[in-house]
Design a protein around this motif. Structure first.
Motif, mmCIF file in Angstrom:
data_model
loop_
_atom_site.group_PDB
_atom_site.id
_atom_site.type_symbol
_atom_site.label_atom_id
_atom_site.label_comp_id
_atom_site.label_asym_id
_atom_site.label_seq_id
_atom_site.Cartn_x
_atom_site.Cartn_y
_atom_site.Cartn_z
ATOM 1 N N THR A 1 39.206 39.661 44.845
ATOM 2 C CA THR A 1 38.400 39.642 43.970
ATOM 3 C C THR A 1 37.144 38.652 43.482
ATOM 4 O O THR A 1 37.521 37.727 44.648
ATOM 5 C CB THR A 1 38.951 39.662 42.016
ATOM 6 O OG1 THR A 1 39.761 37.798 42.033
ATOM 7 C CG2 THR A 1 40.501 40.673 41.440
ATOM 8 N N GLU A 2 36.629 38.052 43.467
ATOM 9 C CA GLU A 2 35.411 37.523 43.437
ATOM 10 C C GLU A 2 36.381 36.163 42.987
ATOM 11 O O GLU A 2 35.702 35.162 43.349
ATOM 12 C CB GLU A 2 33.943 37.477 42.457
ATOM 13 C CG GLU A 2 32.752 38.189 42.595
ATOM 14 C CD GLU A 2 31.897 38.134 41.824
ATOM 15 O OE1 GLU A 2 31.818 37.995 40.921
ATOM 16 O OE2 GLU A 2 31.416 39.407 41.655
ATOM 17 N N GLN A 3 37.153 36.196 42.042
ATOM 18 C CA GLN A 3 37.383 35.079 41.084
ATOM 19 C C GLN A 3 38.936 34.512 42.583
ATOM 20 O O GLN A 3 38.590 32.931 42.771
ATOM 21 C CB GLN A 3 39.002 34.684 40.373
ATOM 22 C CG GLN A 3 39.087 33.892 39.523
ATOM 23 C CD GLN A 3 40.460 34.608 38.634
ATOM 24 O OE1 GLN A 3 39.818 35.197 37.776
ATOM 25 N NE2 GLN A 3 41.048 33.090 38.029
ATOM 26 N N GLN B 1 47.573 39.935 40.482
ATOM 27 C CA GLN B 1 47.293 38.684 39.789
ATOM 28 C C GLN B 1 48.670 37.489 40.615
ATOM 29 O O GLN B 1 48.345 36.198 40.094
ATOM 30 C CB GLN B 1 47.847 38.440 38.636
ATOM 31 C CG GLN B 1 46.098 38.983 37.638
ATOM 32 C CD GLN B 1 46.619 38.850 36.425
ATOM 33 O OE1 GLN B 1 47.796 39.057 35.484
ATOM 34 N NE2 GLN B 1 45.939 39.337 35.466
ATOM 35 N N PRO C 1 34.470 42.894 41.603
ATOM 36 C CA PRO C 1 34.034 41.700 40.421
ATOM 37 C C PRO C 1 34.755 41.503 39.379
ATOM 38 O O PRO C 1 34.885 40.191 39.202
ATOM 39 C CB PRO C 1 32.332 42.286 39.809
ATOM 40 C CG PRO C 1 32.606 43.924 40.427
ATOM 41 C CD PRO C 1 33.835 44.485 41.192
ATOM 42 N N GLU C 2 36.356 42.392 39.296
ATOM 43 C CA GLU C 2 36.850 41.264 38.122
ATOM 44 C C GLU C 2 38.690 42.506 38.658
ATOM 45 O O GLU C 2 38.079 43.332 39.881
ATOM 46 C CB GLU C 2 36.796 41.884 36.653
ATOM 47 C CG GLU C 2 36.803 43.248 36.580
ATOM 48 C CD GLU C 2 35.417 43.410 35.569
ATOM 49 O OE1 GLU C 2 36.161 44.817 34.913
ATOM 50 O OE2 GLU C 2 34.424 42.226 34.777
ATOM 51 N N GLN C 3 39.482 41.849 38.346
ATOM 52 C CA GLN C 3 41.021 42.268 38.081
ATOM 53 C C GLN C 3 40.874 43.738 37.870
ATOM 54 O O GLN C 3 40.058 43.929 36.882
ATOM 55 C CB GLN C 3 41.593 41.514 37.843
ATOM 56 C CG GLN C 3 43.070 42.169 37.086
ATOM 57 C CD GLN C 3 43.745 41.548 38.583
ATOM 58 O OE1 GLN C 3 43.821 40.536 39.299
ATOM 59 N NE2 GLN C 3 44.163 42.111 39.673
ATOM 60 N N THR C 4 41.232 44.358 38.164
ATOM 61 C CA THR C 4 41.129 46.273 38.300
ATOM 62 C C THR C 4 42.084 46.038 37.595
ATOM 63 O O THR C 4 43.672 45.153 37.140
ATOM 64 C CB THR C 4 41.275 46.711 39.340
ATOM 65 O OG1 THR C 4 42.697 46.457 40.011
ATOM 66 C CG2 THR C 4 40.030 47.153 40.615
#
Length: 134
Positions: free
Chosen positions: A55-57, A13, A84-87
């Motif tokens: 990630t996708e984002q 992040q 697809p998302e944050q791990t």
């Protein structure tokens, strides 16, 4: 030395950097990821492919795949694993990326914010399956 897979987990992040996409931040006139990859370029004949995990984002907000393919696609075989998302951890990011990219054999996992002298890794035969430079 067998050909190896170089893995850059980049799905963090960036909380220490005001939640900006850290691999694209500038350092010494280049992005973090350009600085991290550069020491490996002179050893490209021993590197089978480079996998970037994000990630996708991050892809949607930063156009990551296009940047990586344009920056490194003429040097290495570039594979992008888009989660697809944050791990919950870097371990999860790396393991998900390795599974999704069907990685076997020797790997080097390297953070996107380290520039390392990797020459010693490529001298002679590396007798390990995985290297994580720290």
């Amino acid at each position: 030395m067998k050909e190896i897979t170089l893995v850059f987990p980049m799905a963090g992040q960036g909380s220490r950097f005001q939640y900006k996409f850290k691999p694209f931040l500038q350092f010494c006139g280049k992005t973090f990821i350009e600085n991290a990859v550069e020491p490996f370029i002179k050893h490209k004949s021993k590197i089978d492919r480079v996998i970037f995990i994000f990630t996708e984002q991050q892809e949607t907000e930063n156009g990551v795949r296009k940047f990586l393919e344009e920056s490194f696609g003429n040097i290495f075989k570039v594979d992008c694993v888009i989660l697809p998302e944050q791990t919950d951890s870097q371990y999860q990011t790396v393991s998900s990326g390795l599974i999704n990219a069907n990685v076997n054999g020797q790997i080097i996992v390297c953070d996107c914010d380290h520039r390392l002298n990797v020459d010693c890794l490529f001298k002679g035969e590396l007798e390990v399956d995985c290297v994580v430079p720290v």
